[in-house]
Design a protein around this motif. Sequence first.
Motif: not given
Length: 59
Positions: A45-59
């Motif tokens: 679950l933590a890994a899924d959240w990190l992947v989602m955060a990476a996709w949503l990050s503006p940079g």
Amino acid sequence: MKRPLDLLLDLARAQKVDLGKISIIALVDQFLAVLEQARRVRLELAADWLVMAAWLSPG
């Protein structure tokens, strides 16, 4: 997740035997397997959240 004692009692009841005749080793092995599975789920679950955060990050 339930408290550890609740989980142990649920596992004991699932074996449908007299609590005095339960193999403590088998019960503890099942308990540890449940704990390990819960740990893995939390890591996934933590890994899924990190992947989602990476996709949503503006940079």
